[in-house]
Design a protein around this motif. Structure first.
Motif, short mmCIF file in Angstrom:
data_model
loop_
_atom_site.label_atom_id
_atom_site.label_comp_id
_atom_site.label_asym_id
_atom_site.label_seq_id
_atom_site.Cartn_x
_atom_site.Cartn_y
_atom_site.Cartn_z
N ALA A 123 -9.29 -5.95 16.49
CA ALA A 123 -9.40 -6.66 15.22
C ALA A 123 -9.70 -5.71 14.07
N GLU A 124 -10.57 -4.75 14.32
CA GLU A 124 -10.92 -3.78 13.27
C GLU A 124 -9.73 -2.90 12.92
N CYS A 125 -8.98 -2.48 13.93
CA CYS A 125 -7.81 -1.64 13.70
C CYS A 125 -6.74 -2.41 12.93
N TYR A 126 -6.49 -3.66 13.34
CA TYR A 126 -5.49 -4.45 12.63
C TYR A 126 -5.91 -4.70 11.19
N ALA A 127 -7.19 -4.96 10.96
CA ALA A 127 -7.68 -5.18 9.60
C ALA A 127 -7.46 -3.93 8.74
N GLU A 128 -7.63 -2.77 9.35
CA GLU A 128 -7.41 -1.52 8.62
C GLU A 128 -5.93 -1.33 8.30
N ILE A 129 -5.07 -1.69 9.24
CA ILE A 129 -3.62 -1.62 8.98
C ILE A 129 -3.25 -2.51 7.80
N ARG A 130 -3.75 -3.74 7.81
CA ARG A 130 -3.43 -4.65 6.72
C ARG A 130 -4.00 -4.14 5.40
N ALA A 131 -5.22 -3.61 5.43
CA ALA A 131 -5.85 -3.10 4.21
C ALA A 131 -5.08 -1.90 3.65
N ASP A 132 -4.41 -1.14 4.51
CA ASP A 132 -3.59 -0.02 4.05
C ASP A 132 -2.23 -0.50 3.56
N LEU A 133 -1.62 -1.43 4.27
CA LEU A 133 -0.25 -1.84 3.95
C LEU A 133 -0.16 -2.65 2.66
N GLU A 134 -1.09 -3.54 2.43
CA GLU A 134 -0.95 -4.43 1.28
C GLU A 134 -0.92 -3.68 -0.05
N PRO A 135 -1.85 -2.77 -0.34
CA PRO A 135 -1.73 -2.02 -1.60
C PRO A 135 -0.52 -1.09 -1.62
N HIS A 136 -0.12 -0.60 -0.44
CA HIS A 136 1.07 0.25 -0.36
C HIS A 136 2.31 -0.54 -0.79
N LEU A 137 2.47 -1.74 -0.28
CA LEU A 137 3.61 -2.57 -0.66
C LEU A 137 3.58 -2.88 -2.16
N THR A 138 2.40 -3.16 -2.67
CA THR A 138 2.26 -3.49 -4.08
C THR A 138 2.66 -2.29 -4.96
N LYS A 139 2.23 -1.10 -4.59
CA LYS A 139 2.60 0.10 -5.37
C LYS A 139 4.10 0.32 -5.35
N GLU A 140 4.72 0.09 -4.21
CA GLU A 140 6.17 0.26 -4.15
C GLU A 140 6.87 -0.77 -5.03
N GLU A 141 6.45 -2.03 -4.93
CA GLU A 141 7.14 -3.10 -5.65
C GLU A 141 6.93 -3.02 -7.16
N ARG A 142 5.74 -2.61 -7.58
CA ARG A 142 5.42 -2.63 -9.02
C ARG A 142 5.65 -1.30 -9.72
N VAL A 143 5.65 -0.21 -8.95
CA VAL A 143 5.73 1.11 -9.58
C VAL A 143 6.95 1.89 -9.11
N LEU A 144 6.98 2.26 -7.83
CA LEU A 144 8.02 3.18 -7.36
C LEU A 144 9.40 2.56 -7.38
#
Length: 243
Positions: A123-144
């Motif tokens: 659960a902790e590992c999956y939570a970390e994956i989600r915490a990394d992916l969500e801002p990553h997706l947002t940066k790609e969609e809004r900036v890159l």
């Protein structure tokens, strides 16, 4: 028009090129521990040597699993087409799937956590994956990605706040490495996403969902690392962009 390809597999072929030509081999590479997304620049021989596999034998096995199907549409997309495809396919999938999997992970931890204490680490590992992916997706969609679309339409180098797109791309590549490491850790913690004998339907559904998320993210990262980003840097080079 689709292009039909042969199924000859050469040990000197880069892993990223192999999956672009034969997307169906992504699962075969994953099963063997061969990283085609973040490690897509390695040849099959180099990747096999690093983990102790026989390159010629592996090439033969992969050739046997490859089909002579037409290239996937995404294999020949322009950069602008690729960002639209990645957003509508892989980003949409992650935005929809990650909350569902969070709920499933929490559910099986609550129900089975006493008998399976490893679920807390999962659960902790999956939570970390989600915490990394969500801002990553947002940066790609809004900036890159908007900058890539602008670059695709440009006849002279656009003036970006970040300078060349090499700079945000370098950040995205590093973040891809991070999530790749976390997914490898999740695979280890789940025993290859194999539920225990006493696992309920929710347990099985959770592990199946986590395995699907890993596979989709690997293909997602492959399309960016090995197709999109090299195209973007080539476009900048042609326009004479400088840092």
């Amino acid at each position: 028009m689709h292009t039909t390809i042969d199924t000859t597999i050469d040990a000197t072929t880069r892993l990223g090129d192999l999956v672009t030509a034969h997307p169906e081999l992504a699962r075969e590479l994953e099963r063997r521990g061969l990283d085609y997304c973040c490690g897509g620049g390695q040849t099959l021989a180099e990747a096999c040597e690093a983990i102790g596999l026989d390159a010629a034998e592996t090439a033969g096995e992969l050739a046997g699993a490859a089909s002579a199907a037409p290239l996937a549409d995404w294999a020949s997309m322009t950069a602008a087409e690729l960002v639209d495809h990645i957003e509508s396919t892989h980003h949409r999938y992650l935005w929809d799937e990650m909350p569902r999997l969070s709920a499933l992970v929490d559910k099986i931890l609550t129900v089975h956590g006493d008998r399976h204490p490893e679920l807390r680490e999962i659960a902790e590992c999956y939570a970390e994956i989600r915490a990394d992916l969500e801002p990553h997706l947002t940066k790609e969609e809004r900036v890159l990605f908007p900058m890539i679309r602008e670059l695709a339409d440009a006849t002279t180098p656009p003036s970006f706040h970040c300078g060349t797109l090499q700079n945000p791309i370098s950040v995205m590549l590093a973040e891809h490495d991070t999530v790749g490491d976390l997914l490898a850790r999740l695979r280890e913690l789940t025993g290859g996403y194999e539920p225990p004998a006493d696992g309920c339907a929710s347990y099985r559904a959770c592990f199946e969902g986590l395995a699907a998320l890993e596979a989709d993210t690997h293909l997602h990262v492959h399309k960016e690392n090995n197709l999109l980003f090299p195209q973007v840097l080539e476009m900048e080079s042609r326009l004479g962009a400088t840092r």
